[in-house]
Every structure is written in structure tokens, then in C-alpha cells.
Design a protein around this motif. Structure first.
Motif, PDB file in Angstrom:
ATOM      1  N   HIS A  78       0.813  -1.217   0.000  1.00 26.06           N
ATOM      2  CA  HIS A  78       0.000   0.000   0.000  1.00 26.06           C
ATOM      3  C   HIS A  78       0.843   1.263   0.000  1.00 26.06           C
ATOM      4  O   HIS A  78       0.359   2.336  -0.371  1.00 26.06           O
ATOM      5  CB  HIS A  78      -0.954   0.006   1.211  1.00 26.06           C
ATOM      6  CG  HIS A  78      -0.254   0.003   2.521  1.00 26.06           C
ATOM      7  ND1 HIS A  78       0.471  -1.095   2.971  1.00 26.06           N
ATOM      8  CD2 HIS A  78      -0.127   0.956   3.492  1.00 26.06           C
ATOM      9  CE1 HIS A  78       0.980  -0.819   4.155  1.00 26.06           C
ATOM     10  NE2 HIS A  78       0.638   0.404   4.495  1.00 26.06           N
ATOM     11  N   ASN A  79       2.122   1.150   0.417  1.00 30.79           N
ATOM     12  CA  ASN A  79       2.956   2.354   0.471  1.00 30.79           C
ATOM     13  C   ASN A  79       4.360   2.152  -0.090  1.00 30.79           C
ATOM     14  O   ASN A  79       5.203   3.047  -0.007  1.00 30.79           O
ATOM     15  CB  ASN A  79       3.030   2.897   1.896  1.00 30.79           C
ATOM     16  CG  ASN A  79       3.534   1.872   2.913  1.00 30.79           C
ATOM     17  OD1 ASN A  79       4.034   0.812   2.542  1.00 30.79           O
ATOM     18  ND2 ASN A  79       3.389   2.202   4.194  1.00 30.79           N
ATOM     19  N   CYS A  80       4.617   0.988  -0.675  1.00 31.41           N
ATOM     20  CA  CYS A  80       5.927   0.680  -1.274  1.00 31.41           C
ATOM     21  C   CYS A  80       5.717   0.058  -2.649  1.00 31.41           C
ATOM     22  O   CYS A  80       5.006  -0.945  -2.777  1.00 31.41           O
ATOM     23  CB  CYS A  80       6.697  -0.270  -0.366  1.00 31.41           C
ATOM     24  SG  CYS A  80       8.302  -0.810  -1.036  1.00 31.41           S
ATOM     25  N   LYS A  81       6.309   0.650  -3.669  1.00 27.81           N
ATOM     26  CA  LYS A  81       6.136   0.165  -5.041  1.00 27.81           C
ATOM     27  C   LYS A  81       7.491  -0.119  -5.689  1.00 27.81           C
ATOM     28  O   LYS A  81       8.514   0.463  -5.330  1.00 27.81           O
ATOM     29  CB  LYS A  81       5.367   1.193  -5.890  1.00 27.81           C
ATOM     30  CG  LYS A  81       3.969   1.494  -5.369  1.00 27.81           C
ATOM     31  CD  LYS A  81       3.080   0.258  -5.357  1.00 27.81           C
ATOM     32  CE  LYS A  81       1.691   0.590  -4.825  1.00 27.81           C
ATOM     33  NZ  LYS A  81       0.836  -0.617  -4.698  1.00 27.81           N
ATOM     34  N   THR A  82       7.484  -0.989  -6.678  1.00 34.05           N
ATOM     35  CA  THR A  82       8.698  -1.437  -7.360  1.00 34.05           C
ATOM     36  C   THR A  82       9.412  -0.300  -8.085  1.00 34.05           C
ATOM     37  O   THR A  82       8.790   0.677  -8.515  1.00 34.05           O
ATOM     38  CB  THR A  82       8.364  -2.545  -8.362  1.00 34.05           C
ATOM     39  OG1 THR A  82       9.559  -3.004  -8.989  1.00 34.05           O
ATOM     40  CG2 THR A  82       7.412  -2.060  -9.447  1.00 34.05           C
ATOM     41  N   ASN A  83      10.716  -0.464  -8.246  1.00 34.37           N
ATOM     42  CA  ASN A  83      11.525   0.424  -9.092  1.00 34.37           C
ATOM     43  C   ASN A  83      11.809  -0.206 -10.451  1.00 34.37           C
ATOM     44  O   ASN A  83      12.482   0.408 -11.278  1.00 34.37           O
ATOM     45  CB  ASN A  83      12.873   0.725  -8.425  1.00 34.37           C
ATOM     46  CG  ASN A  83      12.730   1.556  -7.162  1.00 34.37           C
ATOM     47  OD1 ASN A  83      11.842   2.391  -7.054  1.00 34.37           O
ATOM     48  ND2 ASN A  83      13.609   1.327  -6.194  1.00 34.37           N
ATOM     49  N   LEU A  84      11.346  -1.427 -10.666  1.00 33.48           N
ATOM     50  CA  LEU A  84      11.738  -2.166 -11.869  1.00 33.48           C
ATOM     51  C   LEU A  84      11.106  -1.580 -13.117  1.00 33.48           C
ATOM     52  O   LEU A  84      10.010  -1.031 -13.090  1.00 33.48           O
ATOM     53  CB  LEU A  84      11.347  -3.634 -11.744  1.00 33.48           C
ATOM     54  CG  LEU A  84      12.161  -4.472 -10.759  1.00 33.48           C
ATOM     55  CD1 LEU A  84      11.617  -5.884 -10.696  1.00 33.48           C
ATOM     56  CD2 LEU A  84      13.630  -4.479 -11.156  1.00 33.48           C
ATOM     57  N   GLY A  85      11.825  -1.786 -14.227  1.00 34.17           N
ATOM     58  CA  GLY A  85      11.336  -1.328 -15.521  1.00 34.17           C
ATOM     59  C   GLY A  85      11.670  -2.309 -16.618  1.00 34.17           C
ATOM     60  O   GLY A  85      11.613  -3.519 -16.412  1.00 34.17           O
ATOM     61  N   ASP A  86      12.068  -1.785 -17.766  1.00 37.81           N
ATOM     62  CA  ASP A  86      12.266  -2.612 -18.943  1.00 37.81           C
ATOM     63  C   ASP A  86      13.693  -3.163 -19.020  1.00 37.81           C
ATOM     64  O   ASP A  86      14.452  -3.136 -18.055  1.00 37.81           O
ATOM     65  CB  ASP A  86      11.937  -1.802 -20.203  1.00 37.81           C
ATOM     66  CG  ASP A  86      10.456  -1.470 -20.277  1.00 37.81           C
ATOM     67  OD1 ASP A  86       9.660  -2.232 -19.706  1.00 37.81           O
ATOM     68  OD2 ASP A  86      10.111  -0.449 -20.903  1.00 37.81           O
ATOM     69  N   VAL A  87      14.059  -3.625 -20.217  1.00 37.15           N
ATOM     70  CA  VAL A  87      15.386  -4.167 -20.487  1.00 37.15           C
ATOM     71  C   VAL A  87      16.451  -3.117 -20.173  1.00 37.15           C
ATOM     72  O   VAL A  87      16.287  -1.935 -20.484  1.00 37.15           O
ATOM     73  CB  VAL A  87      15.480  -4.609 -21.964  1.00 37.15           C
ATOM     74  CG1 VAL A  87      16.903  -4.983 -22.334  1.00 37.15           C
ATOM     75  CG2 VAL A  87      14.534  -5.780 -22.220  1.00 37.15           C
ATOM     76  N   LEU A  88      17.540  -3.561 -19.558  1.00 37.96           N
ATOM     77  CA  LEU A  88      18.609  -2.650 -19.150  1.00 37.96           C
ATOM     78  C   LEU A  88      19.929  -3.024 -19.815  1.00 37.96           C
ATOM     79  O   LEU A  88      20.088  -4.129 -20.325  1.00 37.96           O
ATOM     80  CB  LEU A  88      18.786  -2.710 -17.620  1.00 37.96           C
ATOM     81  CG  LEU A  88      17.581  -2.347 -16.754  1.00 37.96           C
ATOM     82  CD1 LEU A  88      17.900  -2.596 -15.289  1.00 37.96           C
ATOM     83  CD2 LEU A  88      17.164  -0.902 -16.974  1.00 37.96           C
ATOM     84  N   GLU A  89      20.848  -2.089 -19.785  1.00 36.62           N
ATOM     85  CA  GLU A  89      22.223  -2.374 -20.172  1.00 36.62           C
ATOM     86  C   GLU A  89      23.044  -2.556 -18.896  1.00 36.62           C
ATOM     87  O   GLU A  89      22.810  -1.875 -17.897  1.00 36.62           O
ATOM     88  CB  GLU A  89      22.795  -1.239 -21.024  1.00 36.62           C
ATOM     89  CG  GLU A  89      22.110  -1.098 -22.382  1.00 36.62           C
ATOM     90  CD  GLU A  89      22.769  -0.034 -23.244  1.00 36.62           C
ATOM     91  OE1 GLU A  89      23.773   0.565 -22.782  1.00 36.62           O
ATOM     92  OE2 GLU A  89      22.285   0.201 -24.362  1.00 36.62           O
TER      93      GLU A  89
END
Length: 495
Positions: A78-89
Motif C-alpha cells: 500500500h505504500n511501497c512500489k517497485t523500481n523495476l522497468g524494462d530491459v537494461l544495459e
């Protein structure tokens, strides 16, 4: 009230017991007042965390705060969300840790095969080439276990049914063939009956091209359409296979002969504190003995992948890990799915908020050893040491992939519990003692002892001896209950 701050840089801690709003917490040098009810295994903020600031656990970000979070607050979805995203280098920044050797001439009683591999079971396996003969395989296994119950040198007759073998195209068809071929060649199988229908895509003639050369006494083939009564004919073949497998006896084998799979499922807030670090310590000890371990569940490396990348033995292995991670992200994107769609409802209920948090706990099963190789799905292990295997997080698919890669045993940590078993002995490690007591018919080992003050080193020694006992013939709970399923990855069209 007791809690644990895993790393000195963390701004959250994990509750070791339930706490009610308004209760004071004085533990490990931390003094707080709980601002709300928080269940054990869940996170509590140990200082104020501002909106947008990283939430730190294990010394790494597991996401960011979406609102201002006061010290003493419950920190969760409810108060913490991911930092993840797409493909990275990624850039190779080697961080090859020194792992102390701790072998001490460990041995077990296993079955030495002619090709140099070692089994921890001497079973007869029935492998259908196609789902159409699944029921025939079941009938034959039931008959054989009744008929040969007194043959002590054979550990049982088991069928491994699946829904595939026909109406598949391209990669899916080849994947099915590779997994089944790997099971036919598995050292835990003293002998194998390959059972076909006759008209399927994966007919025996085609399957033999993938299977390669086999011992004609150890592996026999039966095509149901070509005999008058496939059950009667199958019984005659099984008599020959039992007679062949009966020649094997257990003898002393080195721990270096073990290949052990590393898997978790139904994780909780303690998975990254007890069960997974314990399995990681086991893996390091096994590698020190000259053995091999295999870590899979690629989506559960997302967010912690650089830890594994920087432990790659060289740039070539680093490049393989980068491809492993980014290709799996591309697989998610090809179906318009977010790469961070994890953890599961059970994980969240157990206290895990984001995929990074789950991944940072999950990858601990790989210990601290150097990553020596990366395996494709369906590929068998060849390099000694810690290997990574391409595969999803799904429990049944991942454990099957580990078995197909050559693992004689799978270590499966869980904080929620599962009766799951695959084609090889599957040791269920409870991350908390409540689960171990509550589901005693499922769970094999209690890693929750570590929460009560037992050291990792002490529990690791107990666990290593337990694994050697299973390798020497002691049955797991899943074996006793008869949980022995396989599942094969599917990604394409079914005709």
C-alpha cells in the motif's frame, strides 16, 4: 517485541512476532512504537521514509515509498512500489567473493552408472512420448509396483505423464522432446520404458533422433498401436527392465557427484533470512566439495541480477547472464505483460511487497560462489560449481527443468508450504518453525531454528547431513505422499 534489521543500511526491519498498534518495540538497539497492527514476517519502518525515497532491505533498494512513511508504520504494497522497468544495459564489475572451503570428505551411498554419473535413486521410469498414452503409463506403473514390491534393489516404478507430444509446433515441440530425453537419460532412473502411441508428432522414431544413443538393455521402447494389448506387452517389458535395474547396489560416492537444484516457492518475510541463506550456505559447501548446484527462476532474479552478474567467472559468463535476464524480460513484453508482475498473493500475505524484495531473498539460494555457467532450458549441466538455468518461477515447471538439467535432488524453500514434488527427491525447507510444525506431513527441514538463535553454520551442518541422508535413500515427505509431477514449458501454438 522482537524484530530483525538485516543490514545496517536498512530503513525497514522484519517483525519476528505480531505487534499491535501502540505497543512499544525495544529490540536490537531499536526503540519504536508501532503505529498500526503488523503481522510477523512483515516490515516496519525503523525511521521516517520520505515519499519517493528508496525502501532499503538486505542493504539494497526493494522499491520506493509512494507516500511519506513514519517510523513505526507498516511497510507493504500500500505504500511501497517497485523500481523495476524494462530491459537494461549492464557493465561487468567483477565481485568474486572468497568462499571458505568446507568439505571434510563428505560422502553418501549412491548408484554409480556406467557413464560415470551417479543416481540417488534406482527407479524404473515410464516416459510417455505423448499424452494419449498417459493412462496406459499409469496402469503399468501401478501393476509394476504391486508385482515387484519385494525387489529391494529397485526403489519403485513411476510414470511421468504430461499433456504434450503432439499438436505442437517449432520450439514447443523441440522443448518437449529435450525435457523428455533428459529424463530418459537421468541417473536416478536405473531403467526406462519409453511409451509411444504411434501416430504422434513426437513418435518414437523422431524422439530417438533427439534422445541419441542409449543402452538397449536400460532403455526400451513400446509403440501402443503396434501391439495387440499394450498393457500386457508393457508388463513384459517392465519385467526385463526390473531385472536389469536390480543389478545396481548402493556404494560410497563423493559429495562431488551431487548436482542439486535450488528453488523457492510460496515465500514469506523470513525466506531471505532463514531458508534461502541456509540453502545458499549449503550450495557454497557443496561447490567447495567439487559438486554442482543450479539456480533457476529467472523472473525472481529481476532486481537482484547484478549481484549474480558481478559473480560471473568471466566476461563470457557475464554476457550469458545479461542475455538470460533481458531475453526473459522480452518474453514478458512480447505478451504485453509487466516484467515486475510478482510477487504472488501468497508472497504478499507472507510479507513480501515487491519483486526486488523477493529477488534479493531468492538469489540468496545461490550463496556466494562464482557463477560458472548459464544453461538453456532443457540443457544438461556440464560445469562443476554454481550454474544458472533459464526457467520461469512456476514451481512445477522450474523443478522439472532442474531435474532435466541433471539435478538428483531439489531443495525447495517455502514460508507458505506446498506438498509439491517432482521427478527427483524434493526437500521442502520451512523458513519458519510454525510452518514446519503445522505442515509436518509436507515439510522436511526447519530453517526457522535460525530465528530462535541457532547459528547459520550449525544449521548448515545439520542440513548438509540431512541432504546426504536423502541422497543415500531416506525418503522425502513428497516421496512418501507420492507427489511426483512434471510440467513442461509452453510458449506457442497448439494445433
Amino acid at each position: 517485541m522482537a524484530l530483525i534489521q538485516i543490514h545496517e543500511a536498512d530503513n525497514v526491519a522484519v517483525m519476528l512476532e505480531d505487534v499491535k498498534a501502540g505497543e512499544a518495540i525495544i529490540s536490537a538497539g531499536i526503540t519504536l512504537v508501532a503505529l498500526e497492527d503488523i503481522d510477523k514476517g512483515h516490515k516496519i519502518a525503523i525511521r521516517d521514509v520520505q515519499q519517493g525515497e528508496a525502501v532499503i532491505k538486505y542493504g539494497f533498494p526493494i522499491g520506493h515509498a509512494v507516500v511519506n512513511v513514519k517510523a513505526g508504520s507498516w511497510v507493504h504494497t500500500h505504500n511501497c512500489k517497485t523500481n523495476l522497468g524494462d530491459v537494461l544495459e549492464y557493465e561487468y564489475q567483477p565481485n568474486l567473493l572468497q568462499v571458505p572451503a568446507a568439505c571434510n570428505h563428505m560422502t553418501f551411498q549412491g548408484y554409480k552408472r556406467e557413464n560415470g554419473r551417479v543416481g540417488v535413486r534406482n527407479e524404473i521410469w515410464i516416459i510417455p512420448t505423448v499424452s494419449c498414452v498417459n493412462r496406459t503409463a499409469q496402469l503399468l506403473a501401478k501393476w509394476a509396483n504391486d508385482e515387484f514390491a519385494g525387489v529391494d534393489s529397485v526403489d519403485g516404478v513411476f510414470e511421468y505423464t504430461h499433456p504434450y507430444g503432439c499438436s505442437q509446433l517449432g520450439d514447443d515441440h523441440e522443448t518437449t522432446q529435450r525435457i523428455l530425453a533428459a529424463l530418459v537419460n537421468h541417473p536416478n532412473a536405473g531403467a526406462v520404458l519409453v511409451l509411444g502411441l504411434g501416430c504422434e508428432n513426437n513418435n518414437i522414431a523422431e524422439f530417438k533422433k533427439v534422445l541419441g544413443e542409449v543402452d538397449a538393455e536400460r532403455v526400451k521402447f513400446l509403440i501402443a498401436q503396434e501391439v495387440e494389448d499394450e498393457v500386457v506387452s508393457g508388463q513384459e517389458v517392465l519385467k526385463e527392465l526390473v531385472a536389469y535395474a536390480s543389478k545396481y547396489e548402493r556404494s560410497e560416492c563423493a559429495a562431488a557427484d551431487l548436482v542439486v537444484g535450488l528453488k523457492c516457492g510460496g515465500s514469506d518475510g523470513f525466506s531471505g533470512i532463514t531458508g534461502n541463506p541456509l540453502v545458499g550456505a549449503f550450495s557454497d559447501q557443496l561447490v567447495a566439495c567439487g559438486g554442482s548446484s543450479i539456480l533457476t527462476e529467472v523472473p525472481e532474479m529481476f532486481g537482484a541480477e547484478t549481484i549474480l552478474m558481478n559473480r560471473a567467472k568471466d566476461k563470457a559468463v557475464f554476457a550469458k547472464i545479461v542475455t538470460l535476464i533481458n531475453d526473459f524480460k522480452d518474453y514478458f513484453k512480447s505478451y504485453n505483460q509487466p516484467v515486475y508482475e510478482n510477487p504472488s498473493p501468497g508472497n504478499k500475505k507472507g510479507g513480501i511487497s515487491t519483486l526486488e524484495e523477493k529477488s534479493l531473498g531468492c538469489t540468496q539460494k545461490g550463496g556466494r560462489s562464482i557463477v560458472c555457467d548459464v544453461l538453456h532450458y532443457g540443457q544438461s549441466v556440464s560445469a562443476k560449481g554454481l550454474n544458472l538455468l533459464n526457467g520461469p518461477g512456476n514451481d512445477a515447471v522450474a523443478t522439472t527443468a532442474l531435474a532435466a538439467a541433471g539435478c538428483q535432488i531439489v531443495l525447495f524453500t517455502t514460508g507458505r508450504g506446498t506438498p509439491l514434488g517432482t521427478a527427483v527427491p524434493t526437500i521442502k525447507v520451512a523458513t519458519n518453525s510454525d510452518l514446519f510444525r503445522h505442515k509436518a506431513n509436507w515439510m522436511d527441514f526447519d530453517a526457522g531454528q535460525m530465528l530462535a538463535g541457532k547459528s547459520l553454520e550449525t544449521v548448515r551442518e545439520e542440513f548438509f547431513q540431512y541432504v546426504l541422508a536423502v541422497a543415500s535413500g531416506q525418503q522425502t515427505k513428497a516421496e512418501i505422499m507420492g507427489f511426483r509431477e512434471i510440467a513442461i514449458f509452453k510458449n506457442g501454438v497448439t494445433l
